[in-house]
Design a protein around this motif. Structure first.
Motif, PDB file in Angstrom:
ATOM      1  N   VAL A  82       0.849  -1.192   0.000  1.00 28.75           N
ATOM      2  CA  VAL A  82       0.000   0.000   0.000  1.00 28.75           C
ATOM      3  C   VAL A  82       0.887   1.246   0.000  1.00 28.75           C
ATOM      4  CG1 VAL A  82      -1.862   1.221   1.187  1.00 28.75           C
ATOM      5  CG2 VAL A  82      -1.728  -1.281   1.320  1.00 28.75           C
ATOM      6  N   LEU A  83       0.468   2.224  -0.795  1.00 27.53           N
ATOM      7  CA  LEU A  83       1.223   3.463  -0.927  1.00 27.53           C
ATOM      8  C   LEU A  83       0.268   4.648  -0.812  1.00 27.53           C
ATOM      9  CD1 LEU A  83       4.082   4.253  -3.195  1.00 27.53           C
ATOM     10  CD2 LEU A  83       1.997   5.473  -3.735  1.00 27.53           C
ATOM     11  N   CYS A  84       0.576   5.560   0.097  1.00 29.79           N
ATOM     12  CA  CYS A  84      -0.191   6.804   0.212  1.00 29.79           C
ATOM     13  C   CYS A  84       0.756   7.933  -0.186  1.00 29.79           C
ATOM     14  CB  CYS A  84      -0.760   6.980   1.616  1.00 29.79           C
ATOM     15  SG  CYS A  84       0.472   7.248   2.911  1.00 29.79           S
ATOM     16  N   ASP A  85       0.461   9.153   0.195  1.00 29.89           N
ATOM     17  CA  ASP A  85       1.302  10.266  -0.235  1.00 29.89           C
ATOM     18  C   ASP A  85       2.645  10.301   0.491  1.00 29.89           C
ATOM     19  OD1 ASP A  85       1.550  12.516  -2.025  1.00 29.89           O
ATOM     20  OD2 ASP A  85       1.448  13.790  -0.246  1.00 29.89           O
ATOM     21  N   GLU A  86       2.638  10.128   1.819  1.00 29.62           N
ATOM     22  CA  GLU A  86       3.879  10.258   2.575  1.00 29.62           C
ATOM     23  C   GLU A  86       4.173   9.077   3.503  1.00 29.62           C
ATOM     24  OE1 GLU A  86       3.745  14.077   4.498  1.00 29.62           O
ATOM     25  OE2 GLU A  86       4.231  15.119   2.633  1.00 29.62           O
ATOM     26  N   VAL A 108       4.747   1.403   2.041  1.00 28.66           N
ATOM     27  CA  VAL A 108       5.989   2.001   1.562  1.00 28.66           C
ATOM     28  C   VAL A 108       6.399   3.152   2.487  1.00 28.66           C
ATOM     29  CG1 VAL A 108       7.116   3.146  -0.386  1.00 28.66           C
ATOM     30  CG2 VAL A 108       5.345   1.417  -0.803  1.00 28.66           C
ATOM     31  N   VAL A 109       7.597   3.065   3.022  1.00 28.36           N
ATOM     32  CA  VAL A 109       8.146   4.126   3.866  1.00 28.36           C
ATOM     33  C   VAL A 109       8.267   5.395   3.014  1.00 28.36           C
ATOM     34  CG1 VAL A 109      10.137   4.881   5.213  1.00 28.36           C
ATOM     35  CG2 VAL A 109       9.434   2.470   5.274  1.00 28.36           C
ATOM     36  N   GLY A 110       7.629   6.462   3.457  1.00 32.89           N
ATOM     37  CA  GLY A 110       7.709   7.741   2.746  1.00 32.89           C
ATOM     38  C   GLY A 110       6.715   7.897   1.615  1.00 32.89           C
ATOM     39  N   GLY A 111       5.978   6.828   1.291  1.00 32.90           N
ATOM     40  CA  GLY A 111       4.921   6.885   0.300  1.00 32.90           C
ATOM     41  C   GLY A 111       5.343   7.343  -1.078  1.00 32.90           C
ATOM     42  N   PHE A 112       4.377   7.923  -1.801  1.00 35.17           N
ATOM     43  CA  PHE A 112       4.608   8.364  -3.171  1.00 35.17           C
ATOM     44  C   PHE A 112       5.726   9.404  -3.248  1.00 35.17           C
ATOM     45  CE2 PHE A 112       4.034  11.241  -6.697  1.00 35.17           C
ATOM     46  CZ  PHE A 112       3.894  10.380  -7.767  1.00 35.17           C
ATOM     47  N   GLN A 113       5.769  10.297  -2.279  1.00 35.10           N
ATOM     48  CA  GLN A 113       6.783  11.355  -2.317  1.00 35.10           C
ATOM     49  C   GLN A 113       8.193  10.754  -2.263  1.00 35.10           C
ATOM     50  OE1 GLN A 113       5.979  14.348  -3.238  1.00 35.10           O
ATOM     51  NE2 GLN A 113       3.807  13.827  -3.128  1.00 35.10           N
ATOM     52  N   ALA A 114       8.394   9.723  -1.452  1.00 35.59           N
ATOM     53  CA  ALA A 114       9.701   9.062  -1.385  1.00 35.59           C
ATOM     54  C   ALA A 114       9.968   8.273  -2.665  1.00 35.59           C
ATOM     55  CB  ALA A 114       9.761   8.148  -0.159  1.00 35.59           C
ATOM     56  N   TRP A 115       8.920   7.649  -3.220  1.00 38.50           N
ATOM     57  CA  TRP A 115       9.049   6.923  -4.495  1.00 38.50           C
ATOM     58  C   TRP A 115       9.576   7.862  -5.572  1.00 38.50           C
ATOM     59  CZ3 TRP A 115       7.470   1.843  -6.086  1.00 38.50           C
ATOM     60  CH2 TRP A 115       7.402   1.655  -7.466  1.00 38.50           C
ATOM     61  N   ARG A 116       8.923   9.012  -5.700  1.00 38.63           N
ATOM     62  CA  ARG A 116       9.307   9.985  -6.724  1.00 38.63           C
ATOM     63  C   ARG A 116      10.711  10.527  -6.461  1.00 38.63           C
ATOM     64  NH1 ARG A 116       5.531  15.072  -7.618  1.00 38.63           N
ATOM     65  NH2 ARG A 116       6.199  15.381  -5.479  1.00 38.63           N
ATOM     66  N   ALA A 117      11.014  10.835  -5.202  1.00 35.44           N
ATOM     67  CA  ALA A 117      12.338  11.353  -4.845  1.00 35.44           C
ATOM     68  C   ALA A 117      13.443  10.344  -5.146  1.00 35.44           C
ATOM     69  CB  ALA A 117      12.369  11.756  -3.370  1.00 35.44           C
ATOM     70  N   ALA A 118      13.108   9.051  -5.104  1.00 38.38           N
ATOM     71  CA  ALA A 118      14.080   8.000  -5.397  1.00 38.38           C
ATOM     72  C   ALA A 118      14.303   7.839  -6.901  1.00 38.38           C
ATOM     73  CB  ALA A 118      13.619   6.678  -4.788  1.00 38.38           C
ATOM     74  N   GLY A 119      13.562   8.597  -7.697  1.00 31.21           N
ATOM     75  CA  GLY A 119      13.732   8.527  -9.148  1.00 31.21           C
ATOM     76  C   GLY A 119      13.059   7.334  -9.788  1.00 31.21           C
ATOM     77  N   LEU A 120      12.115   6.725  -9.082  1.00 30.80           N
ATOM     78  CA  LEU A 120      11.398   5.573  -9.630  1.00 30.80           C
ATOM     79  C   LEU A 120      10.338   6.064 -10.617  1.00 30.80           C
ATOM     80  CD1 LEU A 120      11.258   3.604  -6.302  1.00 30.80           C
ATOM     81  CD2 LEU A 120      12.533   2.950  -8.350  1.00 30.80           C
TER      82      LEU A 120
END
Length: 140
Positions: A82-86, A108-120
């Motif tokens: 499960v993934l939310c915003d943060e 997901v630790v950090g959610g979508f914002q962490a996903w995007r920041a990781a360059g995924l």
């Protein structure tokens, strides 16, 4: 109990994934479920291959025994990420899925914002989500 305590207790029972770990889990057959509301998806985009299910419909869409389940909700053994915003609401949502018998659910630790920041990979806003299971489909 305060929300911080509730969140800590919820996370204690989860094997939370980093964004890279979630991407690997998705590639290995895990079902990535984006529970962000429409305004956030429209603002920031979506993740390729993620099933979009807003939080208020999550249990109905993921319960394999429910008439309103998503096609991907095939068994209680399903690996749900499960993934939310943060990365806050997703922890509580994953615990709710555990209560339904989906014991491999996590978030997901950090959610979508962490996903995007990781360059995924992220689809641009308006590009749509292939697995969208939007509201208004007869969910109680």
């Amino acid at each position: 109990m305060r929300i911080e305590e509730l969140l800590t207790a919820a996370r204690a029972g989860l094997d939370r994934l980093s964004p890279a770990g979630a991407a690997a889990a998705q590639a290995d057959g895990g079902l990535l479920v984006d529970i962000r509301y429409a305004a956030l998806r429209e603002r920031d985009g979506t993740i390729p291959g993620a099933l979009v299910v807003e939080r208020n419909e999550l249990e109905w869409r993921l319960d394999p025994a429910c008439d309103h389940r998503a096609a991907q909700a095939t068994s209680h053994g399903l690996w749900v990420i499960v993934l939310c915003d943060e990365g806050y609401a997703s922890s509580l949502a994953a615990v709710s899925l555990h209560r339904l018998g989906l014991h491999r659910a996590t978030d997901v630790v950090g959610g979508f914002q962490a996903w995007r920041a990781a360059g995924l990979p992220v689809l641009s806003p308006g590009a749509g989500a292939a697995g969208a299971a939007g509201p208004g489909r007869g969910v109680p």
